[in-house]
Design a protein around this motif. Structure first.
Motif, short mmCIF file in Angstrom:
data_model
loop_
_atom_site.label_atom_id
_atom_site.label_comp_id
_atom_site.label_asym_id
_atom_site.label_seq_id
_atom_site.Cartn_x
_atom_site.Cartn_y
_atom_site.Cartn_z
N ALA A 1 27.13 36.34 34.54
CA ALA A 1 25.88 37.06 34.78
C ALA A 1 25.53 37.06 36.26
O ALA A 1 25.11 38.08 36.81
CB ALA A 1 24.75 36.45 33.96
N THR A 2 25.75 35.94 36.93
CA THR A 2 25.49 35.85 38.37
C THR A 2 26.42 36.76 39.14
O THR A 2 26.00 37.49 40.05
CB THR A 2 25.65 34.40 38.85
OG1 THR A 2 24.75 33.57 38.12
CG2 THR A 2 25.37 34.28 40.33
N LEU A 3 27.71 36.76 38.79
CA LEU A 3 28.67 37.61 39.48
C LEU A 3 28.36 39.09 39.27
O LEU A 3 28.42 39.89 40.21
CB LEU A 3 30.09 37.30 39.02
CG LEU A 3 30.65 35.95 39.45
CD1 LEU A 3 32.00 35.72 38.79
CD2 LEU A 3 30.77 35.89 40.95
N VAL A 4 28.02 39.47 38.05
CA VAL A 4 27.71 40.88 37.76
C VAL A 4 26.47 41.31 38.53
O VAL A 4 26.41 42.41 39.09
CB VAL A 4 27.55 41.09 36.24
CG1 VAL A 4 26.94 42.45 35.93
CG2 VAL A 4 28.89 40.94 35.55
N LYS A 5 25.48 40.43 38.59
CA LYS A 5 24.26 40.75 39.34
C LYS A 5 24.57 40.96 40.82
O LYS A 5 24.06 41.89 41.45
CB LYS A 5 23.25 39.61 39.16
CG LYS A 5 21.96 39.80 39.90
CD LYS A 5 21.05 38.60 39.67
CE LYS A 5 19.88 38.62 40.61
NZ LYS A 5 19.10 37.39 40.53
N LYS A 6 25.44 40.12 41.39
CA LYS A 6 25.80 40.27 42.79
C LYS A 6 26.60 41.54 43.04
O LYS A 6 26.44 42.19 44.06
CB LYS A 6 26.60 39.05 43.26
CG LYS A 6 25.75 37.82 43.45
CD LYS A 6 26.56 36.67 43.98
CE LYS A 6 25.68 35.46 44.20
NZ LYS A 6 26.42 34.34 44.80
N VAL A 7 27.46 41.91 42.10
CA VAL A 7 28.23 43.14 42.25
C VAL A 7 27.31 44.36 42.17
O VAL A 7 27.43 45.30 42.95
CB VAL A 7 29.36 43.22 41.19
CG1 VAL A 7 29.98 44.60 41.14
CG2 VAL A 7 30.41 42.17 41.47
N LYS A 8 26.36 44.34 41.24
CA LYS A 8 25.44 45.47 41.08
C LYS A 8 24.57 45.66 42.32
O LYS A 8 24.34 46.79 42.75
CB LYS A 8 24.54 45.26 39.86
CG LYS A 8 25.22 45.55 38.56
CD LYS A 8 24.23 45.39 37.41
CE LYS A 8 24.86 45.69 36.08
NZ LYS A 8 23.94 45.49 34.97
N THR A 9 24.06 44.57 42.88
CA THR A 9 23.15 44.67 44.02
C THR A 9 23.88 44.59 45.36
O THR A 9 23.25 44.77 46.40
CB THR A 9 22.10 43.55 43.97
OG1 THR A 9 22.76 42.28 44.01
CG2 THR A 9 21.25 43.67 42.73
N ASN A 10 25.18 44.31 45.32
CA ASN A 10 26.00 44.16 46.53
C ASN A 10 25.36 43.14 47.48
O ASN A 10 25.21 43.40 48.68
CB ASN A 10 26.21 45.50 47.22
CG ASN A 10 27.37 45.44 48.19
OD1 ASN A 10 28.18 44.52 48.14
ND2 ASN A 10 27.43 46.40 49.09
N SER A 11 24.97 42.01 46.95
CA SER A 11 24.31 40.97 47.75
C SER A 11 25.19 39.72 47.86
O SER A 11 24.90 38.69 47.28
CB SER A 11 22.97 40.60 47.14
OG SER A 11 23.16 40.07 45.84
N PHE A 12 26.27 39.86 48.60
CA PHE A 12 27.17 38.73 48.84
C PHE A 12 26.83 38.14 50.19
O PHE A 12 27.49 38.39 51.19
CB PHE A 12 28.63 39.18 48.82
CG PHE A 12 29.06 39.68 47.48
CD1 PHE A 12 29.46 38.80 46.50
CD2 PHE A 12 29.07 41.03 47.19
CE1 PHE A 12 29.87 39.25 45.26
CE2 PHE A 12 29.48 41.49 45.97
CZ PHE A 12 29.88 40.60 45.00
N THR A 13 25.76 37.38 50.24
CA THR A 13 25.32 36.82 51.51
C THR A 13 25.94 35.46 51.72
O THR A 13 26.37 34.79 50.77
CB THR A 13 23.79 36.68 51.55
OG1 THR A 13 23.39 35.84 50.47
CG2 THR A 13 23.13 38.03 51.42
N THR A 14 25.94 35.05 52.96
CA THR A 14 26.42 33.71 53.25
C THR A 14 25.25 32.75 53.11
O THR A 14 24.09 33.15 53.10
CB THR A 14 26.98 33.64 54.68
OG1 THR A 14 25.95 34.02 55.59
CG2 THR A 14 28.17 34.55 54.84
N ALA A 15 25.57 31.50 53.03
CA ALA A 15 24.53 30.49 52.90
C ALA A 15 23.71 30.42 54.19
O ALA A 15 24.20 30.71 55.28
CB ALA A 15 25.15 29.13 52.60
N ALA A 16 22.47 30.02 54.07
CA ALA A 16 21.61 29.89 55.24
C ALA A 16 22.12 28.76 56.12
O ALA A 16 22.70 27.79 55.65
CB ALA A 16 20.18 29.61 54.80
N ALA A 17 21.88 28.91 57.40
CA ALA A 17 22.31 27.88 58.35
C ALA A 17 21.53 26.59 58.10
O ALA A 17 20.35 26.64 57.76
CB ALA A 17 22.08 28.37 59.77
N PRO A 18 22.18 25.46 58.25
CA PRO A 18 21.45 24.20 58.03
C PRO A 18 20.40 23.99 59.11
O PRO A 18 20.49 24.54 60.21
CB PRO A 18 22.55 23.13 58.12
CG PRO A 18 23.64 23.77 58.89
CD PRO A 18 23.57 25.24 58.61
#
Length: 120
Positions: free
Chosen positions: A73-90
């Motif tokens: 479900a998480t992967l499908v949601k990311k594919v639909k919204t095209n939101s493959f972001t990187t993690a925030a900087a520490p």
């Protein structure tokens, strides 16, 4: 029959590769799938190219009563919204906090008030 959309693990040791499959929920992880509708490769450096999913088939199976696993479900949601972001900087590193030493109780021969009361 309870149908789920979940990942089937294939690949070699320390190098996982997953196929996103429609399976009967009672079948074990590497069991026979009803249909394979995509894949997920964790070793690809570009996060947007790690997943390939046929969204039309996902929507069809969900419409006929299949449920998705949490990861799918998480992967499908990311594919639909095209939101493959990187993690925030520490957060930046801060200097360690230094505890202050307690102030001296008596100085130059003066007695503390508690000691005066005991002496009387």
């Amino acid at each position: 029959m309870a149908v789920r959309i979940r990942m089937k693990k294939i690949g070699r040791k320390h190098r996982p590769f997953y196929r996103i499959c429609v399976m009967d929920s009672r079948v074990h992880r590497e069991g026979k799938a009803i249909e394979e509708i995509g894949w997920y490769d964790t070793s690809v450096a570009d996060k947007s190219k790690r997943v390939k999913v046929n969204l039309e088939r996902v929507e069809y199976w969900v419409s006929v009563g299949a449920s998705m696993s949490d990861r799918v479900a998480t992967l499908v949601k990311k594919v639909k919204t095209n939101s493959f972001t990187t993690a925030a900087a520490p957060a930046p590193m801060l200097a360690p906090k230094v505890k202050e030493a307690p102030a001296p109780a008596a100085a130059d021969g003066e007695a503390a008030p508690a000691e005066d009361a005991a002496a009387e």
